[in-house]
Design a protein around this motif. Sequence first.
Motif, PDB file in Angstrom:
ATOM      1  N   GLN A 193     -15.552  26.256 -17.008  1.00 12.32           N
ATOM      2  CA  GLN A 193     -16.003  27.613 -16.703  1.00 12.32           C
ATOM      3  C   GLN A 193     -14.921  28.659 -16.917  1.00 12.32           C
ATOM      4  O   GLN A 193     -15.103  29.821 -16.576  1.00 12.32           O
ATOM      5  N   SER A 194     -13.807  28.259 -17.515  1.00  9.34           N
ATOM      6  CA  SER A 194     -12.654  29.149 -17.592  1.00  9.34           C
ATOM      7  C   SER A 194     -12.477  29.794 -18.956  1.00  9.34           C
ATOM      8  O   SER A 194     -11.361  30.085 -19.370  1.00  9.34           O
ATOM      9  N   GLY A 195     -13.578  30.024 -19.651  1.00  9.44           N
ATOM     10  CA  GLY A 195     -13.513  30.707 -20.936  1.00  9.44           C
ATOM     11  C   GLY A 195     -14.334  30.001 -21.992  1.00  9.44           C
ATOM     12  O   GLY A 195     -14.401  28.772 -22.036  1.00  9.44           O
ATOM     13  N   LEU A 196     -14.972  30.780 -22.853  1.00 14.64           N
ATOM     14  CA  LEU A 196     -15.814  30.196 -23.903  1.00 14.64           C
ATOM     15  C   LEU A 196     -14.998  29.331 -24.853  1.00 14.64           C
ATOM     16  O   LEU A 196     -15.514  28.364 -25.416  1.00 14.64           O
ATOM     17  N   VAL A 197     -13.722  29.657 -25.057  1.00 14.90           N
ATOM     18  CA  VAL A 197     -12.907  28.858 -25.956  1.00 14.90           C
ATOM     19  C   VAL A 197     -12.768  27.436 -25.442  1.00 14.90           C
ATOM     20  O   VAL A 197     -12.672  26.482 -26.227  1.00 14.90           O
ATOM     21  N   LEU A 198     -12.797  27.241 -24.134  1.00  7.60           N
ATOM     22  CA  LEU A 198     -12.720  25.910 -23.549  1.00  7.60           C
ATOM     23  C   LEU A 198     -14.086  25.247 -23.512  1.00  7.60           C
ATOM     24  O   LEU A 198     -14.221  24.052 -23.801  1.00  7.60           O
ATOM     25  N   LEU A 199     -15.111  26.017 -23.177  1.00  8.68           N
ATOM     26  CA  LEU A 199     -16.462  25.465 -23.090  1.00  8.68           C
ATOM     27  C   LEU A 199     -16.965  25.015 -24.458  1.00  8.68           C
ATOM     28  O   LEU A 199     -17.521  23.921 -24.600  1.00  8.68           O
ATOM     29  N   ASP A 200     -16.764  25.837 -25.477  1.00  7.61           N
ATOM     30  CA  ASP A 200     -17.288  25.513 -26.797  1.00  7.61           C
ATOM     31  C   ASP A 200     -16.490  24.421 -27.492  1.00  7.61           C
ATOM     32  O   ASP A 200     -16.957  23.837 -28.473  1.00  7.61           O
ATOM     33  N   ASN A 201     -15.293  24.144 -26.997  1.00  9.00           N
ATOM     34  CA  ASN A 201     -14.485  23.056 -27.557  1.00  9.00           C
ATOM     35  C   ASN A 201     -14.425  21.854 -26.622  1.00  9.00           C
ATOM     36  O   ASN A 201     -13.506  21.029 -26.725  1.00  9.00           O
ATOM     37  N   GLN A 202     -15.420  21.730 -25.722  1.00 11.19           N
ATOM     38  CA  GLN A 202     -15.388  20.631 -24.766  1.00 11.19           C
ATOM     39  C   GLN A 202     -15.426  19.273 -25.451  1.00 11.19           C
ATOM     40  O   GLN A 202     -14.932  18.277 -24.914  1.00 11.19           O
ATOM     41  N   GLY A 203     -16.004  19.209 -26.648  1.00 17.82           N
ATOM     42  CA  GLY A 203     -16.059  17.955 -27.378  1.00 17.82           C
ATOM     43  C   GLY A 203     -14.731  17.521 -27.967  1.00 17.82           C
ATOM     44  O   GLY A 203     -14.644  16.440 -28.562  1.00 17.82           O
ATOM     45  N   LEU A 204     -13.690  18.328 -27.813  1.00 18.41           N
ATOM     46  CA  LEU A 204     -12.367  17.979 -28.337  1.00 18.41           C
ATOM     47  C   LEU A 204     -11.392  17.582 -27.238  1.00 18.41           C
ATOM     48  O   LEU A 204     -10.191  17.470 -27.487  1.00 18.41           O
TER      49      LEU A 204
END
Length: 569
Positions: free
Chosen positions: A366-377
């Motif tokens: 929940q700490s930024g879209l850059v983290l959410l959208d790269n959760q698969g990495l």
Amino acid sequence: MSNQQQTNKKSQINTVQMFIRFMNLISTVKANIFLALIISIAPFNIRDAYAFDFEVKVTIDKLSAQVSFDNTSETDFYARVTIDGTTTNNYGTPGQLVLEGNDTIEPGLLNTGASDWSFSKLVDPTKGTIPIMIEIFDDDDGFNFGDDQADIFNGPGSNLNLTLDLTTCTFTGGVSGSCGVSLSSSGNGDADGNATIEFTVEIVGFNESSGVHIFCIHEPIWPQPGQQVKITAIAIADNLKPRVVDEIAITQGTTSSVLEETNTAVSVFTAGPFNGPDFNYSCTALNDENNDGNPNGPDPGEIAFSGYRTVTVGLPQNSRAVPLIKTGFESTRQDIVLIPDNSSFTGAMDGDFLQDVQNMIELYYQSGLVLLDNQGLVNFWIAQDTGLAGGFENSVCDNNTPNNWNTDYTFSNSGVILHRNDLRDCAGNGIASVQTIQFVNGMPVPFQPVVGFTPFVHELGHALFGLADEYCYTRPGANPNSSCDGGYWQALVNPNLYMTFQSCETDRATDPNGGTKTCQSFASEANSTSGQTFFTFDPPAKDMMVDNQLPQFLDNRRINGVFINCTGC
């Protein structure tokens, strides 16, 4: 890495106020929206495994012949592309014919016909990876005899062969890269002539739309044999708040049950019980713009996919590290190991520790879209061995990993010692300490996942992403209580702090909103950089590396760079 620090949590009055103001997002959303679903009797069904087909698209952006393929005519390029076993070519199409006779072509410059240089196929995301092969030819007839093949690969053979990871939208092979980024490849003389190709690979709608993202988590975070597991999927808008979408699907396994719910922001599915050694699941959110049941058709729609993640049930065999959320091989992921502090917890199976781990992982997403959208990495693990968080004392970051850290945890990119002591946290050499509770009116209260409040991610900013601190009370608009003794340095690539005003100004011009920002300066009061001046144009407040809030432009750029170059990390 230099010692990094954040300001003393005891002195951050704003932190406590923020914690009191914000409610637990997950608990609130689950309770309120799930209750609304019950009241409105939202339709749902559980049926055999279903996965939305993804449209994989390969687009030829540019082709250049190193020398003309023919003596009597110029080059007549056409392409043949194979995606997951299906081969198509654009020979004789309007977009191919109009570009014949040119040694260099850029199909994207055409007003019409550019689509003839894009090749697509619907694929099942449960496959995990699929092969792609690109071949380029020169159309010949008459005295030029048969078609010539262009060499577009700087290695054995002339074709460009790729392996696309459907969970992360990244690929390896003849060229490595990420979806949506145009890359080039040139031949080395293995065919009838050399050519340079520029191409783009995409999964249409894969976390690329500006409207829908997916939060996906399971609980308990480390299931034991015989336990049921609750899987929660939340569709997320750009502002990190829940958003009602046309459909949410939770897939548990690739051949078992799926929960699908329509016109909702949240879906919750209870799976199991599981007896080990592991299970996998994924979450998908989509909007189908034409409501025709096909988000991959003429209306691209919006699709967000969490990627498949594997969860360990019980103790793993032959490993001291327990994979809680494993999205892929360690060599192609950022691996974060969460370590129990031996003065706060009895060990890895301590209930308080596992609850704190759950909170920290949910907070990370929940700490930024850059983290959410790269959760698969990202792979999340816990250590079965304990460490000791000493925090920042006497200008030293005193964090101690388990004794076997350099033997049993060598795969990790970052280790985070979770503790409940009142310390000033810090990070160095890839190891961070993070306090999982704070004291409100003298009472210890666990940190809960709250949008815009990220002390866990602040320390990961140092330990995993190599970000410097940006806080200092002398910056205009900064919290007057913030210290100036953080970990300050200029990274070689994608820095968030600068040692000169000019380098700051040069990068500010690359920010789409840079015209509204200024390069602020401040003098370090840390022992290692005392008196040195640093510059940044990220904001002096409400910033991940200032006051533990959301990542801003420079933070996002650095984080994205780490993810993009993760192959072999």
